[in-house]
Design a protein around this motif. Structure first.
Motif, PDB file in Angstrom:
ATOM      1  N   ASP A  13      18.016  -4.555  -5.048  1.00 30.33           N
ATOM      2  CA  ASP A  13      18.043  -5.862  -4.391  1.00 30.33           C
ATOM      3  C   ASP A  13      16.809  -6.098  -3.524  1.00 30.33           C
ATOM      4  OD1 ASP A  13      20.436  -6.507  -5.566  1.00 30.33           O
ATOM      5  OD2 ASP A  13      21.651  -5.935  -3.827  1.00 30.33           O
ATOM      6  N   ARG A  14      16.354  -5.053  -2.817  1.00 36.59           N
ATOM      7  CA  ARG A  14      15.235  -5.214  -1.880  1.00 36.59           C
ATOM      8  C   ARG A  14      13.970  -4.464  -2.267  1.00 36.59           C
ATOM      9  NH1 ARG A  14      17.055  -3.191   3.643  1.00 36.59           N
ATOM     10  NH2 ARG A  14      18.068  -1.614   2.369  1.00 36.59           N
ATOM     11  N   PHE A  15      14.079  -3.512  -3.161  1.00 30.88           N
ATOM     12  CA  PHE A  15      12.963  -2.611  -3.443  1.00 30.88           C
ATOM     13  C   PHE A  15      12.692  -2.494  -4.934  1.00 30.88           C
ATOM     14  CE2 PHE A  15      15.409  -0.985   0.230  1.00 30.88           C
ATOM     15  CZ  PHE A  15      14.499  -1.314   1.221  1.00 30.88           C
ATOM     16  N   THR A  16      11.551  -1.898  -5.226  1.00 27.81           N
ATOM     17  CA  THR A  16      11.230  -1.489  -6.584  1.00 27.81           C
ATOM     18  C   THR A  16      10.916  -0.005  -6.526  1.00 27.81           C
ATOM     19  OG1 THR A  16      10.305  -3.654  -7.117  1.00 27.81           O
ATOM     20  CG2 THR A  16       9.673  -1.813  -8.534  1.00 27.81           C
ATOM     21  N   TRP A  73       9.617   8.688  -7.898  1.00 30.96           N
ATOM     22  CA  TRP A  73       9.371   7.269  -7.739  1.00 30.96           C
ATOM     23  C   TRP A  73       8.876   6.979  -6.327  1.00 30.96           C
ATOM     24  CZ3 TRP A  73      13.683   9.158 -10.232  1.00 30.96           C
ATOM     25  CH2 TRP A  73      13.948   8.693 -11.523  1.00 30.96           C
ATOM     26  N   ILE A  74       7.989   6.024  -6.211  1.00 31.81           N
ATOM     27  CA  ILE A  74       7.579   5.489  -4.917  1.00 31.81           C
ATOM     28  C   ILE A  74       8.476   4.287  -4.639  1.00 31.81           C
ATOM     29  CG2 ILE A  74       5.704   4.377  -3.620  1.00 31.81           C
ATOM     30  CD1 ILE A  74       5.278   7.398  -4.203  1.00 31.81           C
ATOM     31  N   ILE A  75       9.039   4.235  -3.439  1.00 31.93           N
ATOM     32  CA  ILE A  75       9.846   3.083  -3.034  1.00 31.93           C
ATOM     33  C   ILE A  75       8.871   2.016  -2.529  1.00 31.93           C
ATOM     34  CG2 ILE A  75      11.699   2.224  -1.548  1.00 31.93           C
ATOM     35  CD1 ILE A  75      12.483   5.242  -1.113  1.00 31.93           C
ATOM     36  N   ARG A  76       8.927   0.846  -3.161  1.00 33.90           N
ATOM     37  CA  ARG A  76       8.014  -0.236  -2.770  1.00 33.90           C
ATOM     38  C   ARG A  76       8.831  -1.432  -2.297  1.00 33.90           C
ATOM     39  NH1 ARG A  76       2.615   0.600  -3.622  1.00 33.90           N
ATOM     40  NH2 ARG A  76       2.218  -1.507  -4.328  1.00 33.90           N
ATOM     41  N   SER A  96      21.372  17.379 -11.813  1.00 35.59           N
ATOM     42  CA  SER A  96      20.237  16.617 -11.329  1.00 35.59           C
ATOM     43  C   SER A  96      20.188  16.780  -9.817  1.00 35.59           C
ATOM     44  CB  SER A  96      20.388  15.143 -11.704  1.00 35.59           C
ATOM     45  OG  SER A  96      19.264  14.426 -11.268  1.00 35.59           O
ATOM     46  N   ASP A  97      19.138  17.451  -9.327  1.00 32.21           N
ATOM     47  CA  ASP A  97      18.966  17.662  -7.895  1.00 32.21           C
ATOM     48  C   ASP A  97      18.101  16.533  -7.358  1.00 32.21           C
ATOM     49  OD1 ASP A  97      19.463  19.358  -5.580  1.00 32.21           O
ATOM     50  OD2 ASP A  97      17.295  19.697  -5.614  1.00 32.21           O
ATOM     51  N   VAL A  98      18.599  15.802  -6.366  1.00 33.58           N
ATOM     52  CA  VAL A  98      17.919  14.607  -5.876  1.00 33.58           C
ATOM     53  C   VAL A  98      17.463  14.769  -4.432  1.00 33.58           C
ATOM     54  CG1 VAL A  98      19.159  13.104  -7.486  1.00 33.58           C
ATOM     55  CG2 VAL A  98      20.095  13.485  -5.196  1.00 33.58           C
ATOM     56  N   ALA A  99      16.458  13.975  -4.055  1.00 37.34           N
ATOM     57  CA  ALA A  99      15.940  13.984  -2.687  1.00 37.34           C
ATOM     58  C   ALA A  99      15.327  12.618  -2.390  1.00 37.34           C
ATOM     59  CB  ALA A  99      14.886  15.079  -2.521  1.00 37.34           C
ATOM     60  N   TRP A 100      15.117  12.344  -1.101  1.00 37.08           N
ATOM     61  CA  TRP A 100      14.575  11.070  -0.662  1.00 37.08           C
ATOM     62  C   TRP A 100      13.844  11.269   0.654  1.00 37.08           C
ATOM     63  CZ3 TRP A 100      19.635  12.259  -1.662  1.00 37.08           C
ATOM     64  CH2 TRP A 100      20.408  12.634  -0.561  1.00 37.08           C
ATOM     65  N   THR A 113      19.237   4.949   1.286  1.00 34.79           N
ATOM     66  CA  THR A 113      20.517   4.833   0.584  1.00 34.79           C
ATOM     67  C   THR A 113      20.387   3.935  -0.645  1.00 34.79           C
ATOM     68  OG1 THR A 113      21.781   5.218   2.603  1.00 34.79           O
ATOM     69  CG2 THR A 113      22.926   4.098   0.811  1.00 34.79           C
ATOM     70  N   GLU A 114      19.766   2.772  -0.485  1.00 35.51           N
ATOM     71  CA  GLU A 114      19.635   1.843  -1.608  1.00 35.51           C
ATOM     72  C   GLU A 114      18.784   2.440  -2.729  1.00 35.51           C
ATOM     73  OE1 GLU A 114      17.880  -2.629  -2.435  1.00 35.51           O
ATOM     74  OE2 GLU A 114      18.795  -2.210  -0.487  1.00 35.51           O
ATOM     75  N   ALA A 115      17.684   3.071  -2.355  1.00 37.75           N
ATOM     76  CA  ALA A 115      16.797   3.656  -3.367  1.00 37.75           C
ATOM     77  C   ALA A 115      17.445   4.851  -4.059  1.00 37.75           C
ATOM     78  CB  ALA A 115      15.469   4.059  -2.731  1.00 37.75           C
ATOM     79  N   ALA A 116      18.065   5.725  -3.281  1.00 38.52           N
ATOM     80  CA  ALA A 116      18.713   6.905  -3.871  1.00 38.52           C
ATOM     81  C   ALA A 116      19.881   6.495  -4.764  1.00 38.52           C
ATOM     82  CB  ALA A 116      19.168   7.860  -2.778  1.00 38.52           C
ATOM     83  N   ARG A 117      20.643   5.516  -4.342  1.00 41.06           N
ATOM     84  CA  ARG A 117      21.763   5.040  -5.169  1.00 41.06           C
ATOM     85  C   ARG A 117      21.249   4.461  -6.489  1.00 41.06           C
ATOM     86  NH1 ARG A 117      24.753   1.546  -1.826  1.00 41.06           N
ATOM     87  NH2 ARG A 117      26.036   3.313  -1.217  1.00 41.06           N
ATOM     88  N   ALA A 118      20.161   3.693  -6.433  1.00 45.34           N
ATOM     89  CA  ALA A 118      19.597   3.124  -7.658  1.00 45.34           C
ATOM     90  C   ALA A 118      19.111   4.228  -8.592  1.00 45.34           C
ATOM     91  CB  ALA A 118      18.455   2.166  -7.309  1.00 45.34           C
ATOM     92  N   MET A 119      18.474   5.257  -8.016  1.00 45.21           N
ATOM     93  CA  MET A 119      17.989   6.373  -8.823  1.00 45.21           C
ATOM     94  C   MET A 119      19.159   7.095  -9.499  1.00 45.21           C
ATOM     95  SD  MET A 119      15.973   9.834  -7.603  1.00 45.21           S
ATOM     96  CE  MET A 119      17.205  10.144  -6.340  1.00 45.21           C
TER      97      MET A 119
END
Length: 174
Positions: A13-16, A73-76, A96-100, A113-119
């Protein structure tokens, strides 16, 4: 051996979420320049040269032995870099081990939260992993909150750096 999963552009919604490239190093130096970011993850702010080397290695997309896909990914936000998300995916799809990480100037607005959820949503649609995991320092309440929003729970097990393993429950039918 299965094809290695590759990062793709992910809109929120807010990021790419933009697949990582060496060209992102110049932008990310200032994003990662704060000191508070490293309180729980260790290390220090990287130089442009260090980021270029790191991003060159990461953007290859897989471990040298081919057992892991490295997705970064870069959060833009409106064209500006504000942080990154990443996933290390076993090529068998089991984990799948994730980080942010979000730059200090951009924290406190739900970006991680928004970026990690999208990923994680994207990962599940590409190659559903049996388990999503993360490693979080026990005092890092902000990352613990992100993990909870992803449906992860602490396991009570710790890695050699003192970070606690968090994981979700395997999807039914997996």
């Amino acid at each position: 051996m299965p094809d290695i999963l590759r990062a793709a552009l992910i809109p929120t919604d807010r990021f790419t979420l933009e697949p990582l490239g060496v060209h992102h190093a110049a932008d990310m130096v200032s994003v990662l320049a704060g000191t508070a970011i490293y309180q729980y993850i260790g290390g220090q702010a990287p130089t442009a040269e260090e980021l270029e080397k790191r991003y060159a290695a990461q953007s290859i997309g897989s471990s040298p032995d081919g057992r892991e896909a490295w997705l970064n990914w870069i959060i833009r936000e409106q064209g500006r870099s504000i942080g990154f998300v990443q996933a290390t995916v076993e090529t068998d799809g089991a984990t799948s081990d994730v980080a942010w990480v979000v730059g200090e100037a951009f924290q406190g607005r739900g970006a991680a939260t928004e970026a990690a959820r999208a990923m994680v949503t994207w990962l599940r649609h590409q190659q559903p992993p049996v388990r999503i995991t993360a490693s979080i320092h026990p005092e890092n309440t902000a990352s613990a909150s992100v993990a909870r929003h992803l449906g992860l729970t602490p396991t009570g097990r710790f890695d050699e750096d003192g970070e606690e393993y968090w994981e979700d429950s395997p999807p039914t039918g997996a």
